[in-house]
Enzyme design. Structure first.
Site, mmCIF file in Angstrom:
data_model
loop_
_atom_site.group_PDB
_atom_site.id
_atom_site.type_symbol
_atom_site.label_atom_id
_atom_site.label_comp_id
_atom_site.label_asym_id
_atom_site.label_seq_id
_atom_site.Cartn_x
_atom_site.Cartn_y
_atom_site.Cartn_z
ATOM 1 N N GLY A 277 -1.762 -5.685 6.415
ATOM 2 C CA GLY A 277 -0.933 -6.523 5.540
ATOM 3 C C GLY A 277 0.519 -6.054 5.623
ATOM 4 N N SER B 126 -2.273 -2.315 12.543
ATOM 5 C CA SER B 126 -1.221 -3.217 12.103
ATOM 6 C C SER B 126 -0.383 -2.547 11.012
ATOM 7 C CB SER B 126 -1.852 -4.523 11.641
ATOM 8 O OG SER B 126 -0.902 -5.523 11.535
ATOM 9 N N TRP B 127 -0.230 -3.153 9.839
ATOM 10 C CA TRP B 127 0.460 -2.434 8.759
ATOM 11 C C TRP B 127 -0.210 -1.083 8.512
ATOM 12 C CZ3 TRP B 127 4.125 -0.818 5.818
ATOM 13 C CH2 TRP B 127 3.801 -0.052 4.681
ATOM 14 N N ASP C 154 -1.397 -9.583 21.699
ATOM 15 C CA ASP C 154 -1.188 -9.474 20.256
ATOM 16 C C ASP C 154 0.111 -10.206 19.927
ATOM 17 O OD1 ASP C 154 -0.491 -8.635 17.689
ATOM 18 O OD2 ASP C 154 -1.423 -6.672 17.952
ATOM 19 N N HIS D 90 -4.734 -9.299 18.209
ATOM 20 C CA HIS D 90 -4.330 -8.382 17.152
ATOM 21 C C HIS D 90 -5.506 -7.854 16.322
ATOM 22 C CE1 HIS D 90 -1.663 -6.760 14.085
ATOM 23 N NE2 HIS D 90 -2.339 -7.400 13.156
HETATM 24 N N1 STX Z 1 1.289 -7.810 9.154
HETATM 25 C C1 STX Z 1 0.311 -7.449 10.046
HETATM 26 C C2 STX Z 1 -0.932 -6.971 9.370
HETATM 27 O O1 STX Z 1 -1.039 -5.844 8.969
HETATM 28 C C3 STX Z 1 2.611 -7.836 9.714
HETATM 29 C C4 STX Z 1 -1.977 -7.938 9.223
HETATM 30 N N2 STX Z 1 -1.950 -9.149 9.650
HETATM 31 N N3 STX Z 1 -3.108 -9.740 9.254
HETATM 32 C C5 STX Z 1 -3.798 -8.851 8.605
HETATM 33 O O2 STX Z 1 -3.123 -7.718 8.580
HETATM 34 C C6 STX Z 1 -5.140 -9.083 7.995
HETATM 35 C C7 STX Z 1 -6.196 -8.920 9.042
HETATM 36 C C8 STX Z 1 -5.352 -8.104 6.893
HETATM 37 C C9 STX Z 1 -5.222 -10.495 7.457
#
Ligand code: STX
Length: 342
Positions: free
Chosen positions: A67, A139-140, A293, A321
């Site tokens: 997120g 990701s985050w 990604d 991703h």
């Molecule tokens: N945000 C990227 C991230 O962490 C920039 C992310 N994108 N989608 C998600 O996390 C979920 C899979 C949690 C929906």
């Protein structure tokens, strides 16, 4: 069985491995339930949901979700061998089962910053009586893992990162301000639709207002558009299910928290997490990045790899991703299985 094309595989430190080398496909471990759960008071009137599953006497491993605002799901447990790992998941401030939830009217997110979350991780570690732990983040979650491990390197036994995101301006511009529109012009129109035609600022700033509109229907509509953009672009192939039945709470929390972090540039200086990679020296680490990604494109993983060559670096040639994609999942489970033996 012949090798399958979409595998990530074992990589030696110090080298980039990019291409078609394949090992056996890895499946998720079976679904499991937590052994115990709790709500930890981290201050500022915040309670965070945490859970432990797997082997209570196993190697401690912390999962950091994406997120920010995405929350954990039971499937996240399934990356880890439950016989080897003491698997610890928690929902970061104001999302998932943590309270207060960011969808609450009048929510104040001022006590929700990268550095609040780093402090929460330390509180959780102490609360659970863990001395040192493996930290995984996608990701985050990779952003937060880097921030945490660069602040408390002595607490980290190994690092595993997926879909590298470091919250630099170039990364936000790519995904939220128009770069990825080159690949998804159709979905981009839907992301742009809630923004008033006469708006001249950034999209992130437009959403910062929309997500707190006094008309809850406007706020939820914007939240759904924000989430749909992200969730429909994170896999190489289109996702099969949608959250159409959702009441909007998840979307509001996810969109508000992400947007709050992006408006504030993560409370990081430009390039901070890449420049400080040297602080991780000596910690065994692996990076798994999907070539396709579109959310956190490989430019960031590559920059991190250059700054931190001792981390294993694996590019999944047909990966996007999401952690659940076959090649990404295989690379992650392969790394976690090897770290389990350390
Ligand atoms: N945000 C990227 C991230 O962490 C920039 C992310 N994108 N989608 C998600 O996390 C979920 C899979 C949690 C929906």
């Amino acid at each position: 069985m012949p090798p399958q094309r979409h595998q990530a595989t074992r990589r030696t430190p110090g080298q980039a491995h990019i291409g078609n080398t394949v090992d056996a496909m890895r499946e998720f471990y079976p679904p499991i339930e937590p052994n115990r759960t709790g709500m930890l008071d981290v201050g500022d009137a915040n309670l965070i949901y945490w859970e432990e599953s797997g082997n209570p006497l196993g190697k401690p491993a912390l999962f950091l979700h994406g997120g920010p605002g995405g929350g954990t799901t039971p499937a996240h447990r399934q990356l880890f061998n439950p016989e080897k790992y003491r698997i610890i998941l928690f929902d970061q401030r104001n999302c998932g089962k943590s309270t207060p939830h960011a969808s609450t009217p009048g929510i104040d997110l001022s006590h929700n910053t990268t550095w609040d979350l780093v402090a929460d991780i330390e509180k959780l570690r102490e609360h659970l009586g863990v001395d040192r732990w493996l930290v995984y983040g996608g990701s985050w979650g990779s952003t937060l893992t880097l921030a945490y491990a660069q602040t408390h390197p002595e607490r980290v036994t190994e690092i595993l990162l997926r879909g590298i995101f470091t919250l630099r301006e170039t990364e936000l511009d790519w995904f939220y301000e128009g770069g990825a529109a080159a690949v998804y012009p159709d979905l981009w129109e839907r992301y742009m639709e809630p923004i008033p035609a006469d708006w001249s600022g950034s999209n992130i700033d437009a959403y910062a207002a929309l997500l707190y509109d006094e008309d809850p229907a406007v706020a939820v509509h914007a939240a759904k558009a924000w989430v749909e953009w992200e969730s429909s672009t994170i896999t190489l192939l289109p996702p099969v299910d949608s959250d159409a039945a959702d009441e909007g709470e998840y979307d509001l929390a996810f969109a508000r928290i992400e947007n709050h972090y992006f408006v504030n540039k993560g409370w990081l200086t430009p390039n901070q997490l890449i420049e400080n990679a040297h602080l991780l020296s000596g910690i065994p680490a692996a990076i798994v990045q999907g070539r396709y990604d579109m959310c956190t494109p490989m430019m960031t993983a590559w920059a991190l790899h250059k700054a931190w060559p001792e981390a294993e670096f694996t590019v999944v040639p047909d990966g996007g991703h999401a952690f659940s994609e076959p090649g990404i999942r295989s690379g992650l489970i392969d790394a976690l299985d090897r770290f389990a033996e350390r």
